[in-house]
Design a protein around this motif. Structure first.
Motif, PDB file in Angstrom:
ATOM      1  N   LYS A 165       0.822  -1.213   0.000  1.00 38.38           N
ATOM      2  CA  LYS A 165       0.000   0.000   0.000  1.00 38.38           C
ATOM      3  C   LYS A 165       0.851   1.255   0.000  1.00 38.38           C
ATOM      4  CE  LYS A 165      -4.065   1.918   2.348  1.00 38.38           C
ATOM      5  NZ  LYS A 165      -4.986   1.745   3.517  1.00 38.38           N
ATOM      6  N   ALA A 166       1.964   1.232   0.712  1.00 39.38           N
ATOM      7  CA  ALA A 166       2.827   2.412   0.785  1.00 39.38           C
ATOM      8  C   ALA A 166       3.434   2.771  -0.569  1.00 39.38           C
ATOM      9  CB  ALA A 166       3.940   2.181   1.809  1.00 39.38           C
ATOM     10  N   ALA A 167       3.544   1.793  -1.473  1.00 38.54           N
ATOM     11  CA  ALA A 167       4.124   2.036  -2.796  1.00 38.54           C
ATOM     12  C   ALA A 167       3.083   2.396  -3.839  1.00 38.54           C
ATOM     13  CB  ALA A 167       4.905   0.803  -3.254  1.00 38.54           C
ATOM     14  N   SER A 168       1.808   2.412  -3.471  1.00 33.63           N
ATOM     15  CA  SER A 168       0.753   2.752  -4.431  1.00 33.63           C
ATOM     16  C   SER A 168       0.841   4.229  -4.804  1.00 33.63           C
ATOM     17  CB  SER A 168      -0.622   2.444  -3.834  1.00 33.63           C
ATOM     18  OG  SER A 168      -0.866   3.267  -2.701  1.00 33.63           O
ATOM     19  N   PRO A 169       0.397   4.596  -6.013  1.00 34.88           N
ATOM     20  CA  PRO A 169       0.515   5.993  -6.456  1.00 34.88           C
ATOM     21  C   PRO A 169      -0.159   6.981  -5.525  1.00 34.88           C
ATOM     22  CG  PRO A 169      -0.044   4.566  -8.295  1.00 34.88           C
ATOM     23  CD  PRO A 169      -0.137   3.717  -7.078  1.00 34.88           C
ATOM     24  N   GLU A 170      -1.350   6.648  -5.003  1.00 31.87           N
ATOM     25  CA  GLU A 170      -2.075   7.601  -4.166  1.00 31.87           C
ATOM     26  C   GLU A 170      -1.382   7.849  -2.835  1.00 31.87           C
ATOM     27  OE1 GLU A 170      -4.157   3.527  -3.806  1.00 31.87           O
ATOM     28  OE2 GLU A 170      -3.257   4.788  -5.365  1.00 31.87           O
ATOM     29  N   VAL A 171      -0.561   6.910  -2.382  1.00 31.96           N
ATOM     30  CA  VAL A 171       0.184   7.091  -1.129  1.00 31.96           C
ATOM     31  C   VAL A 171       1.557   7.683  -1.404  1.00 31.96           C
ATOM     32  CG1 VAL A 171       1.229   5.915   0.847  1.00 31.96           C
ATOM     33  CG2 VAL A 171      -1.058   5.259   0.063  1.00 31.96           C
ATOM     34  N   SER A 172       2.275   7.101  -2.348  1.00 30.99           N
ATOM     35  CA  SER A 172       3.661   7.503  -2.584  1.00 30.99           C
ATOM     36  C   SER A 172       3.778   8.932  -3.103  1.00 30.99           C
ATOM     37  CB  SER A 172       4.329   6.547  -3.561  1.00 30.99           C
ATOM     38  OG  SER A 172       3.638   6.516  -4.792  1.00 30.99           O
ATOM     39  N   LYS A 173       2.808   9.400  -3.872  1.00 30.47           N
ATOM     40  CA  LYS A 173       2.897  10.774  -4.379  1.00 30.47           C
ATOM     41  C   LYS A 173       2.793  11.778  -3.245  1.00 30.47           C
ATOM     42  CE  LYS A 173      -2.058  11.378  -5.334  1.00 30.47           C
ATOM     43  NZ  LYS A 173      -3.081  11.522  -6.377  1.00 30.47           N
ATOM     44  N   VAL A 174       2.026  11.439  -2.208  1.00 31.72           N
ATOM     45  CA  VAL A 174       1.939  12.305  -1.029  1.00 31.72           C
ATOM     46  C   VAL A 174       3.259  12.290  -0.273  1.00 31.72           C
ATOM     47  CG1 VAL A 174       0.779  12.681   1.176  1.00 31.72           C
ATOM     48  CG2 VAL A 174      -0.552  12.014  -0.831  1.00 31.72           C
ATOM     49  N   LEU A 175       3.819  11.104  -0.069  1.00 39.48           N
ATOM     50  CA  LEU A 175       5.070  10.991   0.673  1.00 39.48           C
ATOM     51  C   LEU A 175       6.206  11.728  -0.033  1.00 39.48           C
ATOM     52  CD1 LEU A 175       4.859   7.204   1.678  1.00 39.48           C
ATOM     53  CD2 LEU A 175       4.212   9.195   3.055  1.00 39.48           C
ATOM     54  N   GLU A 176       6.257  11.612  -1.348  1.00 39.16           N
ATOM     55  CA  GLU A 176       7.342  12.256  -2.097  1.00 39.16           C
ATOM     56  C   GLU A 176       7.236  13.770  -2.085  1.00 39.16           C
ATOM     57  OE1 GLU A 176       7.304  10.450  -5.991  1.00 39.16           O
ATOM     58  OE2 GLU A 176       8.889   9.062  -5.390  1.00 39.16           O
ATOM     59  N   SER A 177       6.063  14.313  -1.798  1.00 34.69           N
ATOM     60  CA  SER A 177       5.883  15.765  -1.794  1.00 34.69           C
ATOM     61  C   SER A 177       6.342  16.412  -0.495  1.00 34.69           C
ATOM     62  CB  SER A 177       4.406  16.109  -2.034  1.00 34.69           C
ATOM     63  OG  SER A 177       3.609  15.774  -0.897  1.00 34.69           O
ATOM     64  N   ILE A 178       6.676  15.618   0.509  1.00 33.72           N
ATOM     65  CA  ILE A 178       7.029  16.150   1.828  1.00 33.72           C
ATOM     66  C   ILE A 178       8.529  16.420   1.876  1.00 33.72           C
ATOM     67  CG2 ILE A 178       6.981  15.703   4.304  1.00 33.72           C
ATOM     68  CD1 ILE A 178       4.683  13.734   3.779  1.00 33.72           C
ATOM     69  N   PRO A 179       8.940  17.616   2.263  1.00 38.41           N
ATOM     70  CA  PRO A 179      10.383  17.923   2.335  1.00 38.41           C
ATOM     71  C   PRO A 179      11.108  16.979   3.284  1.00 38.41           C
ATOM     72  CG  PRO A 179       9.083  19.936   2.503  1.00 38.41           C
ATOM     73  CD  PRO A 179       8.111  18.797   2.577  1.00 38.41           C
ATOM     74  N   GLY A 180      12.299  16.583   2.879  1.00 42.76           N
ATOM     75  CA  GLY A 180      13.126  15.720   3.717  1.00 42.76           C
ATOM     76  C   GLY A 180      12.822  14.246   3.589  1.00 42.76           C
ATOM     77  N   VAL A 181      11.881  13.867   2.710  1.00 41.63           N
ATOM     78  CA  VAL A 181      11.464  12.472   2.580  1.00 41.63           C
ATOM     79  C   VAL A 181      12.004  11.890   1.277  1.00 41.63           C
ATOM     80  CG1 VAL A 181       9.513  10.895   2.346  1.00 41.63           C
ATOM     81  CG2 VAL A 181       9.398  12.800   3.964  1.00 41.63           C
ATOM     82  N   LYS A 182      12.646  10.735   1.380  1.00 40.46           N
ATOM     83  CA  LYS A 182      13.119  10.005   0.211  1.00 40.46           C
ATOM     84  C   LYS A 182      12.404   8.665   0.174  1.00 40.46           C
ATOM     85  CE  LYS A 182      15.847   9.096  -3.299  1.00 40.46           C
ATOM     86  NZ  LYS A 182      15.746   9.853  -4.562  1.00 40.46           N
ATOM     87  N   VAL A 183      11.697   8.396  -0.914  1.00 38.24           N
ATOM     88  CA  VAL A 183      10.944   7.159  -1.065  1.00 38.24           C
ATOM     89  C   VAL A 183      11.723   6.218  -1.978  1.00 38.24           C
ATOM     90  CG1 VAL A 183       8.770   6.128  -1.809  1.00 38.24           C
ATOM     91  CG2 VAL A 183       8.771   8.390  -0.729  1.00 38.24           C
ATOM     92  N   ILE A 184      11.975   4.998  -1.506  1.00 41.19           N
ATOM     93  CA  ILE A 184      12.701   3.995  -2.286  1.00 41.19           C
ATOM     94  C   ILE A 184      11.776   2.805  -2.504  1.00 41.19           C
ATOM     95  CG2 ILE A 184      14.746   2.545  -2.441  1.00 41.19           C
ATOM     96  CD1 ILE A 184      14.732   5.253   0.159  1.00 41.19           C
TER      97      ILE A 184
END
Length: 538
Positions: A165-184
């Motif tokens: 779920k964390a890798a789904s587009p609706e979740v990951s796009k939010v996470l990637e928009s937050i400063p200081g966050v790197k999504v792998i």
């Protein structure tokens, strides 16, 4: 003197009853009344040099005209204003009937105005720089409260290794928009990079290779942690800590409630600090948001007198296999230095100086929701037998919970959950609270509730860019290709099978084993009664 005192009382009394004060009168009429009363106050008969300044101050305090509040002049442009700091609605023709008190209840903007903004974008000015890394498949409802709580604690960087779920587009796009966050993302490219990790050619983690469920997760966390260390060094991070998204740092003992302050106070010759973990004690079976609804925790063995721990052990376990439902060996934070290595869930290798914190802890919200029973079941494909669950789970309670969730009805599961997880016996609960086994911790709950009510979580979701499918796939490729350099220096897992190569590898392993005598630190249960018996005999 008495006459003047009576005159002031008369003046105030006249102000209170001399003008219509019906509740339904408009705010404009209130402004007019206030203005008139101010003029009346200044025109009073008394000309005492003491009374006049007092009345002048009263006039200024009552004035609702075009004079700005001096406090508002000091507020930087674009920053959050507290209710009451905005220009008065009485100074304009169009006005709102709502009051400042109503605004306080609405909490329409962040409750933490002393930070830059709701994104908590610290930049490079905050020291030390702290990185939290995690491997998660959770949704935004769990990740955002977890993340922004730690932003309030002073964490500057997050490395999120996401699946499900964390890798789904609706979740990951939010996470990637937050400063200081790197999504792998766990893509084929990432797995190829991690296949080159020297971990595969070492012995300390080999006992966990090629096993399902918790063992597989354990290996992934170690591989992810090794990559996160390289990323943290590249980002100029000072401290790194691995946390799951059901864990919160509780920086008790620091001069202020802040992980940043706690680590600032650590002596420079200390390279690693260990946070003993506390385990959540749920008091209902219908909890939906554990971070906001759970305030009771079971303290760690390291924070209790030995006599108290073992003397109340049976009351504390309530028929469960161990004192804690799950692990009890805490989590560690380490300075970023050369030769730093992961040691799975709790520790890091190659450090000579470490301390265990006497007050601070990691709060572990384990099995805090009834649905946690089925979520663990759905992640593993093991058979619900006592023998087979040993292949999947390291801890006895996890094994029992998996079997119940796989074989029982909903009603039977709920009954089991109340008997083994929920603290329903008030007498036992009060006894353990008085003895210090259980404790109440409200600060994380208050912070997360404040963030939620302030609209921080909804703001970050609303502010996230809308990604098309093509852009989302490109973002995954960009995210992972940037990490290629982190693994190029690691020896390949797919090495030749020649005798020379095997002999060389064996020689390296022997040297490393002799140097460190380390093995991976898995989730471990706290001491049991048998440990106390052994120590007594010794």
């Amino acid at each position: 003197m008495v006459d003047r005192h009576n005159d002031v009382i008369f003046t105030v009394h006249h102000m209170e009853i001399g003008w219509p004060m019906n509740i339904s009168t408009s705010l404009m009429s209130l402004s007019t009344a206030s203005m008139a009363s101010s003029i009346f106050l200044l025109s009073s008969r008394s000309r005492s040099p003491v009374v006049f300044p007092v009345r002048a101050i009263a006039f200024v305090l009552q004035w609702r005209g075009g004079i700005s509040d001096p406090a508002s002049l000091l507020t930087p442009p674009g920053s959050h204003r507290f209710p009451g700091m905005d220009a008065s609605p009485l100074s304009s023709v169009s006005h709102s009937p709502s009051s400042d008190c109503v605004k306080l209840g609405r909490s329409s903007s962040p409750s933490f105005p002393y930070y830059n903004n709701w994104k908590f974008d610290y930049g490079a000015n905050l020291k030390p720089k702290i990185c939290v890394t995690t491997s998660t498949s959770a949704g935004l409802e769990q990740i955002l409260p977890w993340m922004f709580y730690h932003k309030v604690m002073g964490v500057t960087n997050f490395f999120l290794f996401v699946e499900g779920k964390a890798a789904s587009p609706e979740v990951s796009k939010v996470l990637e928009s937050i400063p200081g966050v790197k999504v792998i993302y766990r893509t084929r490219e990432l797995e190829e990079q991690q296949a080159k990790s020297r971990i595969w050619n070492e012995t300390w983690l080999s006992g966990f290779f090629y096993k399902p469920c918790n063992y597989e997760l354990f290996v992934k966390q170690s591989l992810n942690m090794e990559m996160a260390i390289v990323m943290a060094r590249d980002a100029g991070v000072d401290w790194i800590i691995h946390l799951d998204t059901d864990e919160l740092i509780h920086p008790a003992g620091a001069r202020e409630y802040s992980l940043r302050q706690l680590l600032l106070d650590i002596p420079g010759n200390v390279d690693m600090v260990i946070f003993p973990n506390y385990e959540s004690g749920v008091e209902r079976d219908d909890i939906k948001e554990p971070f906001s609804e759970v305030s009771m925790f079971k303290r760690n063995y390291d924070h209790l007198p030995k006599d108290t721990y073992f003397g109340l052990y049976k009351d504390s376990t309530r028929g469960n296999p161990n004192y804690f439902l799950t692990y009890g060996n805490g989590k560690s934070a380490a300075r970023i230095q050369d030769h730093l290595r992961p040691n799975a869930m709790m520790g890091l290798l190659n450090y000579a100086s470490e301390i265990k914190l006497e007050e601070a802890a990691v709060l572990h919200y384990t099995y805090a929701k009834f649905s946690d029973l089925t979520s663990r079941r759905d992640r593993c494909g093991c058979k619900p037998t006592k023998e087979d669950v040993k292949r999947c789970f390291m801890l006895e309670f996890d094994r029992s919970a998996f079997i119940i969730a796989s074989t029982a009805t909903e009603e039977e599961m709920l009954k089991w959950y109340n008997e083994h997880v929920v603290w329903g016996d008030k007498d036992v609960k009060m006894k353990l609270l008085r003895k210090g086994i259980l404790t109440r911790i409200y600060t994380p709950m208050a912070i997360i509730q404040g963030l939620r009510e302030s609209g921080v979580f909804s703001s970050v979701i609303a502010s996230a860019p809308k990604l098309s499918k093509e852009k989302f796939l490109l973002s995954i490729d960009s995210s992972n290709s940037s990490r290629a350099a982190a693994s190029e220096s690691l020896p390949s897992r797919n090495t030749r099978r020649g005798k020379e190569n095997q002999a060389t590898r064996r020689k390296i392993l022997d040297i490393e084993s002799a140097a460190f005598h380390e093995v991976a630190v898995p989730p471990l249960s706290p001491p049991g009664l048998e440990d106390n018996d052994l120590s007594s005999q010794a």
